[in-house]
Design a protein around this motif. Structure first.
Motif, short mmCIF file in Angstrom:
data_model
loop_
_atom_site.label_atom_id
_atom_site.label_comp_id
_atom_site.label_asym_id
_atom_site.label_seq_id
_atom_site.Cartn_x
_atom_site.Cartn_y
_atom_site.Cartn_z
N TYR A 215 33.53 33.59 -11.12
CA TYR A 215 32.13 33.86 -11.45
C TYR A 215 31.96 35.25 -12.02
O TYR A 215 31.31 35.44 -13.06
N ARG B 251 33.51 35.50 -15.56
CA ARG B 251 32.66 34.86 -16.58
C ARG B 251 31.40 35.66 -16.84
O ARG B 251 30.94 35.77 -17.97
N LEU B 252 30.81 36.23 -15.79
CA LEU B 252 29.62 37.07 -15.95
C LEU B 252 29.94 38.30 -16.78
O LEU B 252 29.18 38.69 -17.67
N HIS B 253 31.10 38.90 -16.53
CA HIS B 253 31.54 40.07 -17.30
C HIS B 253 31.72 39.71 -18.77
O HIS B 253 31.28 40.45 -19.66
N ARG B 254 32.37 38.58 -19.04
CA ARG B 254 32.57 38.14 -20.43
C ARG B 254 31.25 37.84 -21.11
O ARG B 254 31.06 38.16 -22.28
N GLN B 255 30.31 37.23 -20.39
CA GLN B 255 29.02 36.93 -20.98
C GLN B 255 28.25 38.21 -21.30
O GLN B 255 27.67 38.32 -22.37
N ARG B 256 28.25 39.16 -20.39
CA ARG B 256 27.55 40.43 -20.65
C ARG B 256 28.21 41.19 -21.79
O ARG B 256 27.52 41.80 -22.61
N LYS B 257 29.53 41.16 -21.85
CA LYS B 257 30.25 41.82 -22.93
C LYS B 257 29.91 41.15 -24.27
O LYS B 257 29.70 41.83 -25.28
N GLY B 258 29.82 39.84 -24.27
CA GLY B 258 29.44 39.11 -25.49
C GLY B 258 28.02 39.41 -25.93
O GLY B 258 27.75 39.55 -27.11
N ASN B 259 27.11 39.52 -24.98
CA ASN B 259 25.72 39.85 -25.30
C ASN B 259 25.60 41.26 -25.88
O ASN B 259 24.81 41.49 -26.79
N GLN B 260 26.37 42.20 -25.37
CA GLN B 260 26.32 43.57 -25.89
C GLN B 260 26.90 43.64 -27.30
O GLN B 260 26.41 44.38 -28.14
N HIS C 252 26.78 41.30 -29.54
CA HIS C 252 25.79 40.71 -30.46
C HIS C 252 24.65 41.67 -30.73
O HIS C 252 24.09 41.68 -31.82
#
Length: 107
Positions: A88, A91-100, A102
């Motif tokens: 968890y 995946r949260l780290h990857r999602q936040r990294k992806g949002n930054q 973008h």
């Protein structure tokens, strides 16, 4: 109460489990309990509060290790909890990294 019989539970554990099985389970439970706490519940705390929390974790781990020795799946549950929380958090780290990433690209 004399000093040699300070804790009947402690004496029971030391005298009835061969080859340090209790201490092996205790260390495993303590490690996986600390990992689960850190990944799932820990907040930034001052040093003394953090030390207190981990001391209480060690005391609680002693108690749940007794259940683990009595054939309850405590250690296995802590391993699964640690794995799920690690996935968890990853995946949260990857999602936040992806949002930054973008947000940084110009439109």
């Amino acid at each position: 109460m004399d000093a040699t019989n300070f804790s009947p539970i402690f004496d029971f554990v030391l005298n009835n489990f061969p080859d340090n099985v209790f201490w092996i389970f205790y260390v495993l439970n303590l490690i996986f309990g600390a990992i689960a706490f850190k990944l799932g519940f820990a907040r930034k705390l001052p040093l003394l509060k953090t030390i207190f929390v981990y001391i209480m974790l060690a005391v609680g781990t002693y108690i749940i290790t007794i259940f683990s020795i009595l054939q309850m799946p405590i250690t296995e549950s802590l391993i699964v909890i640690s794995l799920v929380l690690a996935i968890y958090r990853f995946r949260l780290h990857r999602q936040r990294k992806g949002n930054q990433s973008h947000k940084k690209t110009p439109e």
